[in-house]
Write an enzyme that holds these catalytic residues in place. Sequence first.
Site, PDB file in Angstrom:
ATOM      1  N   GLU A 440       8.286  35.255 -87.597  1.00 15.21           N
ATOM      2  CA  GLU A 440       8.154  36.631 -88.335  1.00 15.21           C
ATOM      3  C   GLU A 440       7.101  37.136 -89.203  1.00 15.21           C
ATOM      4  O   GLU A 440       7.348  37.528 -90.140  1.00 15.21           O
ATOM      5  CB  GLU A 440       9.799  36.764 -88.784  1.00 15.21           C
ATOM      6  CG  GLU A 440      10.516  38.051 -88.835  1.00 15.21           C
ATOM      7  CD  GLU A 440      10.226  38.892 -87.701  1.00 15.21           C
ATOM      8  OE1 GLU A 440       9.516  39.726 -87.380  1.00 15.21           O
ATOM      9  OE2 GLU A 440      10.947  38.460 -86.578  1.00 15.21           O
TER      10      GLU A 440
HETATM   11  C1  LIG Z   1      11.067  28.099 -83.541  1.00 15.74           C
HETATM   12  C2  LIG Z   1      10.189  29.390 -83.414  1.00 15.74           C
HETATM   13  C3  LIG Z   1      10.846  30.650 -83.043  1.00 15.74           C
HETATM   14  C4  LIG Z   1       9.840  31.519 -82.524  1.00 15.74           C
HETATM   15  N1  LIG Z   1      10.309  32.793 -82.152  1.00 15.74           N
HETATM   16  C5  LIG Z   1       9.615  33.567 -81.616  1.00 15.74           C
HETATM   17  C6  LIG Z   1       9.910  34.834 -80.843  1.00 15.74           C
HETATM   18  O1  LIG Z   1      11.124  34.966 -80.651  1.00 15.74           O
HETATM   19  N2  LIG Z   1       9.212  35.838 -80.479  1.00 15.74           N
HETATM   20  C7  LIG Z   1       7.733  35.775 -80.520  1.00 15.74           C
HETATM   21  O2  LIG Z   1       6.963  36.582 -80.112  1.00 15.74           O
HETATM   22  N3  LIG Z   1       7.415  34.569 -81.289  1.00 15.74           N
HETATM   23  C8  LIG Z   1       8.111  33.524 -81.920  1.00 15.74           C
HETATM   24  N4  LIG Z   1       7.723  32.385 -82.609  1.00 15.74           N
HETATM   25  C9  LIG Z   1       6.362  32.505 -82.723  1.00 15.74           C
HETATM   26  C10 LIG Z   1       5.785  32.844 -84.135  1.00 15.74           C
HETATM   27  O3  LIG Z   1       6.013  34.159 -84.564  1.00 15.74           O
HETATM   28  C11 LIG Z   1       4.468  32.330 -84.636  1.00 15.74           C
HETATM   29  O4  LIG Z   1       4.387  30.738 -84.494  1.00 15.74           O
HETATM   30  C12 LIG Z   1       3.836  32.884 -85.944  1.00 15.74           C
HETATM   31  O5  LIG Z   1       3.679  34.064 -85.627  1.00 15.74           O
HETATM   32  C13 LIG Z   1       2.416  32.110 -86.246  1.00 15.74           C
HETATM   33  O6  LIG Z   1       1.555  32.066 -85.062  1.00 15.74           O
HETATM   34  P1  LIG Z   1       0.999  30.618 -84.695  1.00 15.74           P
HETATM   35  O7  LIG Z   1       2.269  29.705 -84.825  1.00 15.74           O
HETATM   36  O8  LIG Z   1       0.082  30.808 -83.671  1.00 15.74           O
HETATM   37  O9  LIG Z   1      -0.032  30.185 -85.944  1.00 15.74           O
HETATM   38  P2  LIG Z   1      -1.194  30.605 -86.343  1.00 15.74           P
HETATM   39  O10 LIG Z   1      -1.266  32.090 -86.248  1.00 15.74           O
HETATM   40  O11 LIG Z   1      -2.133  30.054 -85.772  1.00 15.74           O
HETATM   41  O12 LIG Z   1      -1.350  30.294 -87.939  1.00 15.74           O
HETATM   42  C14 LIG Z   1      -1.890  29.048 -88.447  1.00 15.74           C
HETATM   43  C15 LIG Z   1      -1.664  29.373 -89.912  1.00 15.74           C
HETATM   44  O13 LIG Z   1      -3.010  30.169 -90.127  1.00 15.74           O
HETATM   45  C16 LIG Z   1      -2.596  30.890 -90.972  1.00 15.74           C
HETATM   46  N5  LIG Z   1      -3.304  32.202 -90.592  1.00 15.74           N
HETATM   47  C17 LIG Z   1      -3.377  32.914 -89.236  1.00 15.74           C
HETATM   48  N6  LIG Z   1      -4.062  34.195 -89.265  1.00 15.74           N
HETATM   49  C18 LIG Z   1      -4.407  34.417 -90.701  1.00 15.74           C
HETATM   50  C19 LIG Z   1      -4.948  35.494 -91.477  1.00 15.74           C
HETATM   51  N7  LIG Z   1      -5.580  36.263 -90.657  1.00 15.74           N
HETATM   52  N8  LIG Z   1      -5.103  35.430 -92.678  1.00 15.74           N
HETATM   53  C20 LIG Z   1      -4.693  34.169 -93.403  1.00 15.74           C
HETATM   54  N9  LIG Z   1      -4.114  33.195 -92.750  1.00 15.74           N
HETATM   55  C21 LIG Z   1      -3.970  33.338 -91.554  1.00 15.74           C
HETATM   56  C22 LIG Z   1      -1.246  31.158 -90.797  1.00 15.74           C
HETATM   57  O14 LIG Z   1      -0.545  31.723 -92.054  1.00 15.74           O
HETATM   58  C23 LIG Z   1      -0.647  29.742 -90.668  1.00 15.74           C
HETATM   59  O15 LIG Z   1      -0.587  29.102 -92.000  1.00 15.74           O
HETATM   60  C24 LIG Z   1       8.416  31.470 -82.797  1.00 15.74           C
HETATM   61  C25 LIG Z   1       8.105  30.348 -83.178  1.00 15.74           C
HETATM   62  C26 LIG Z   1       8.842  29.296 -83.654  1.00 15.74           C
HETATM   63  C27 LIG Z   1       8.205  27.962 -84.166  1.00 15.74           C
END
Ligand SMILES: Cc1cc2nc3c(=O)[nH]c(=O)nc-3n(C[C@H](O)[C@H](O)[C@H](O)COP(=O)(O)OP(=O)(O)OC[C@H]3O[C@@H](n4cnc5c(N)ncnc54)[C@H](O)[C@@H]3O)c2cc1C
Length: 600
Positions: A440
């Site tokens: 989220e």
């Molecule tokens: C159990 C679980 C349930 C989920 N459920 C859903 C769901 O129902 N629907 C759905 O669509 N998604 C879902 N997600 C996905 C979730 O929303 C994403 O994991 C989340 O948005 C982060 O994306 P990412 O994992 O690719 O991390 P990344 O975006 O790769 O982030 C990695 C790190 O980099 C940081 N970062 C990234 N971009 C920036 C920036 N611009 N500035 C500063 N810091 C940054 C982040 O804060 C984080 O610390 C779920 C994930 C999990 C683990």
Amino acid sequence: MTTYRAPIEDIVFAFDHIADLPRAAGAAAMDAGLDREMLELLIGQAGQLAEGVLAPLNQSGDAAGARFAEGVVRMPDGFVPAYRQWREGGWNGVSAPEAWGGSGLPVLLNAAVLEMHTSACMALAMGPVVTQGAVDALLAHGDADLCARYLPRLVSGEWMASMALTEPQAGSDLALIRCKAVPAGDGTYRLSGQKIFITYGEHDLTDNIVHMVLARLPDAPAGTRGLSLFLVPKLVPDGEGRPGARNDVVCAGIEHKMGLRASPTCTLVFGERQGGAVAWLVGEPHRGLACMFTMMNRARLATGLQGVAIAERACQQALLYAWERRQGRAPDGRGGTGEAPSPIVAHPDVGGMLLAMRARTAAARAIAYATATAIDRAERGEAEGQDLADLFTPVTKAFCSETGIEVASLAIQVHGGMGVIEEAGVAQHLRDVRVTAIYEGTNGIQAIDLVTRKLPRKEGGVVAAVLSGWEQILSAVRAASSRPELTGIAPPLAEAIEATRRATAWVLAPERTETERLVAATPYLRLFGLTAGCALLAKGALAAAARLAEGEGAPVLRRALVNAEIFATRLAPAAPGLARVAMAGADAWERGRESLTVEG
Ligand SMILES: Cc1cc2nc3c(=O)[nH]c(=O)nc-3n(C[C@H](O)[C@H](O)[C@H](O)COP(=O)(O)OP(=O)(O)OC[C@H]3O[C@@H](n4cnc5c(N)ncnc54)[C@H](O)[C@@H]3O)c2cc1C
């Protein structure tokens, strides 16, 4: 075996003295018979379901996990009947409009229900959170036909929903989404592509699942401006609205996570078998992200509430254990008889942890419930409510989820070695709650949202009004310092407000560079959360002191005073330090990042 007791008295206290229930409900609703008795009955019933039906599934669900085989996901034993009971109780539609079969009650009420059900079994309670998000999206953006076809079944919980944004290359950065939707010429679209991490994307709790999917139209501009929102049912409803033909969407697998093992996190593949899943556009083309944003406040509140919920359960479990476990002799031999060791609760370090855990949980609840009230007011069109909801939503999401993680971790510490033994059931809380800081919108993204988008609103006028509100609470505490607990609150509260005022001015100053603001974001959000928690608990303490002075003696009143004093004297003093970190500038970061190489 772990138990859970619904904290009804603390919830009702927060309604009355912190979150301002009549304001959440609106004068009209209160006048129209939304009476206290009915609300308390409802909270009591939600608590009974949490204690008696959901809580017993928490550990067994974690041990069994959701199971995937050949495109089908089976929930752990007991989840299907528990969901049925939950749905038949009408809990899915507590705050949904009556016109669609909901109860039309305040978001604040729903927040308390959600808190209790999540404390009891987070893996089960989070499925309906997603469904409620889809209901919000349809209410705000769906056309009459889509609403008529889907809303009654989603509000009742007969069908559940998923929110499908994330793709392998598109996490925080939704501009990178590649899923495509092409017009089919009959008003529908054919959607193809892959989504990952989709909560409740597949399961056997309901016949049908309604996926809300972000994808691109063929003529879409690049970036987030080219995203549109689509509704993709797993089973396409027939002419009568009953689940019909299987759509072109399959679950390719579920993730094996550190926690929330009973909540299926799915990879969904659209359009691989029949050339595209039948999809309907929700809202305007290319306005998909805006559609998602309209329900963000409620979805992020729900994530913050998950932090509150797990913190509450971890507190209860740690306190029970601390009375049972006997080790060493506490000062004055307190709690031990003769040569017998004392219960560990009597040791200042353990007692200190327990008090801090409970105070931080109460502060997180206060922030989350106050935000729910702001959302209720915003939904009634009150501009001030919208301003507060927008400002407090990132704080609620990040501060409350961090609270869940911190309190669950301390609960393990209180348990000593038993804390890391799965049978004790306390490690599960930390495993389950950890992800709330990630999904989220990660907490880092929340902090950036707060600092770069929310603080500058109305040229800093919204945050200035909040600071003034906290100062009024401070004046009232100073004026009422008749009790020792209140006397202790005023100095650290004053310092925390002053620190927040300074850091806010620093962040908003026109000469700040973008990097300076981004480096400041996370410590600033923590500072804001700490001060908000301190002020709101102080507000509660004032009310508790007044009621005690009138001769009432309920334990919840004493607890409110203790929580406020402990928070102010043992947690809030971190505020000036956090302000210093936020205002330190970016020089050290600039020098430090040179060293972030992987070559060694
Ligand atoms: C159990 C679980 C349930 C989920 N459920 C859903 C769901 O129902 N629907 C759905 O669509 N998604 C879902 N997600 C996905 C979730 O929303 C994403 O994991 C989340 O948005 C982060 O994306 P990412 O994992 O690719 O991390 P990344 O975006 O790769 O982030 C990695 C790190 O980099 C940081 N970062 C990234 N971009 C920036 C920036 N611009 N500035 C500063 N810091 C940054 C982040 O804060 C984080 O610390 C779920 C994930 C999990 C683990």
